[in-house]
Motif scaffolding. Structure first.
Motif, PDB file in Angstrom:
ATOM      1  N   HIS A  46      -4.771  87.685 -52.705  1.00  0.00           N
ATOM      2  CA  HIS A  46      -4.069  87.000 -51.601  1.00  0.00           C
ATOM      3  C   HIS A  46      -2.630  86.910 -52.476  1.00  0.00           C
ATOM      4  N   TYR A  47      -2.273  86.317 -51.574  1.00  0.00           N
ATOM      5  CA  TYR A  47      -0.818  86.316 -52.187  1.00  0.00           C
ATOM      6  C   TYR A  47      -0.043  84.920 -52.446  1.00  0.00           C
ATOM      7  N   PHE A  48       0.940  84.297 -52.680  1.00  0.00           N
ATOM      8  CA  PHE A  48       1.430  83.189 -53.201  1.00  0.00           C
ATOM      9  C   PHE A  48       3.067  83.295 -52.121  1.00  0.00           C
ATOM     10  N   ASN A  49       2.955  82.663 -51.539  1.00  0.00           N
ATOM     11  CA  ASN A  49       4.340  82.991 -50.415  1.00  0.00           C
ATOM     12  C   ASN A  49       5.335  82.373 -50.947  1.00  0.00           C
ATOM     13  N   LEU A  50       5.069  80.760 -51.948  1.00  0.00           N
ATOM     14  CA  LEU A  50       5.801  79.725 -52.364  1.00  0.00           C
ATOM     15  C   LEU A  50       6.312  81.263 -53.701  1.00  0.00           C
ATOM     16  N   GLY A  51       5.608  81.019 -53.913  1.00  0.00           N
ATOM     17  CA  GLY A  51       5.872  82.504 -55.323  1.00  0.00           C
ATOM     18  C   GLY A  51       6.615  82.778 -54.634  1.00  0.00           C
ATOM     19  N   LEU A  52       6.782  84.349 -53.740  1.00  0.00           N
ATOM     20  CA  LEU A  52       7.754  85.076 -53.498  1.00  0.00           C
ATOM     21  C   LEU A  52       8.963  84.607 -53.103  1.00  0.00           C
ATOM     22  N   VAL A  53       8.835  83.514 -51.901  1.00  0.00           N
ATOM     23  CA  VAL A  53      10.691  82.957 -52.210  1.00  0.00           C
ATOM     24  C   VAL A  53      10.915  82.156 -53.370  1.00  0.00           C
ATOM     25  N   LEU A  54      10.410  81.667 -54.022  1.00  0.00           N
ATOM     26  CA  LEU A  54      11.060  81.177 -55.898  1.00  0.00           C
ATOM     27  C   LEU A  54      11.451  82.637 -56.368  1.00  0.00           C
ATOM     28  N   LEU A  55      10.676  83.740 -55.708  1.00  0.00           N
ATOM     29  CA  LEU A  55      11.263  84.506 -56.354  1.00  0.00           C
ATOM     30  C   LEU A  55      12.623  85.752 -56.026  1.00  0.00           C
ATOM     31  N   ALA A  56      12.620  85.280 -54.901  1.00  0.00           N
ATOM     32  CA  ALA A  56      13.577  86.078 -53.946  1.00  0.00           C
ATOM     33  C   ALA A  56      15.113  85.084 -54.077  1.00  0.00           C
ATOM     34  N   MET A  57      14.581  83.764 -54.433  1.00  0.00           N
ATOM     35  CA  MET A  57      15.290  82.868 -54.996  1.00  0.00           C
ATOM     36  C   MET A  57      16.494  83.107 -56.293  1.00  0.00           C
ATOM     37  N   THR A  58      15.359  83.030 -57.500  1.00  0.00           N
ATOM     38  CA  THR A  58      16.099  84.098 -57.934  1.00  0.00           C
ATOM     39  C   THR A  58      16.623  85.400 -58.296  1.00  0.00           C
ATOM     40  N   LEU A  59      15.964  85.866 -57.546  1.00  0.00           N
ATOM     41  CA  LEU A  59      16.897  87.910 -57.481  1.00  0.00           C
ATOM     42  C   LEU A  59      18.423  87.395 -56.786  1.00  0.00           C
ATOM     43  N   VAL A  60      18.357  86.913 -56.054  1.00  0.00           N
ATOM     44  CA  VAL A  60      19.084  87.105 -54.924  1.00  0.00           C
ATOM     45  C   VAL A  60      20.158  85.639 -56.419  1.00  0.00           C
ATOM     46  N   GLY A  61      20.693  85.106 -56.762  1.00  0.00           N
ATOM     47  CA  GLY A  61      20.998  84.021 -57.420  1.00  0.00           C
ATOM     48  C   GLY A  61      21.604  84.899 -58.935  1.00  0.00           C
ATOM     49  N   LEU A  62      20.459  85.534 -59.327  1.00  0.00           N
ATOM     50  CA  LEU A  62      20.897  86.739 -60.768  1.00  0.00           C
ATOM     51  C   LEU A  62      22.348  87.876 -60.406  1.00  0.00           C
ATOM     52  N   VAL A  63      21.720  88.198 -58.478  1.00  0.00           N
ATOM     53  CA  VAL A  63      22.350  89.730 -58.199  1.00  0.00           C
ATOM     54  C   VAL A  63      24.161  88.883 -57.906  1.00  0.00           C
ATOM     55  N   LEU A  64      23.482  87.995 -57.469  1.00  0.00           N
ATOM     56  CA  LEU A  64      24.774  87.508 -57.148  1.00  0.00           C
ATOM     57  C   LEU A  64      26.356  87.053 -58.326  1.00  0.00           C
ATOM     58  N   LEU A  65      25.750  86.463 -59.167  1.00  0.00           N
ATOM     59  CA  LEU A  65      25.911  85.671 -60.666  1.00  0.00           C
ATOM     60  C   LEU A  65      27.284  87.647 -60.977  1.00  0.00           C
ATOM     61  N   PRO A  66      26.839  88.245 -61.380  1.00  0.00           N
ATOM     62  CA  PRO A  66      27.921  89.339 -61.096  1.00  0.00           C
ATOM     63  C   PRO A  66      29.214  89.454 -60.638  1.00  0.00           C
ATOM     64  N   TRP A  67      28.751  88.917 -59.224  1.00  0.00           N
ATOM     65  CA  TRP A  67      29.479  89.715 -58.471  1.00  0.00           C
ATOM     66  C   TRP A  67      30.430  88.608 -58.529  1.00  0.00           C
TER      67      TRP A  67
END
Length: 82
Positions: A46-67
């Motif tokens: 099984h997957y952790f849905n909360l973990g997927l949400v936290l990963l998405a938040m972190t990656l979106v923040g990392l992608v937005l930073l240089p922009w």
């Protein structure tokens, strides 16, 4: 506009990191087998849905930073890391 995006990207990254620490301490991710950026994503079949949400938040923040930063500002500060 860029200042707001910078604040949003920092908050997203911080929320992902601190959310991971917080939910790990509460025991939301028992016996995690699969992790990305130390965020637990799966255990067994099984997957952790909360973990997927936290990963998405972190990656979106990392992608937005240089922009959010100006091109020259980004190159001066971070280009030597690559």
């Amino acid at each position: 506009m860029k200042k707001k995006m910078l604040i949003i990207s920092i908050l997203l990254m911080g929320g992902g990191v601190f959310g991971n620490v917080f939910f790990n301490r509460l025991g939301y991710f028992p016996n995690a087998d699969f992790r990305i950026l130390s965020i637990p994503l799966a255990a067994g079949a099984h997957y952790f849905n909360l973990g997927l949400v936290l990963l998405a938040m972190t990656l979106v923040g990392l992608v937005l930073l240089p922009w959010c930063l100006e091109k020259n500002n980004f190159r001066k500060r971070y280009w030597h890391l690559y």
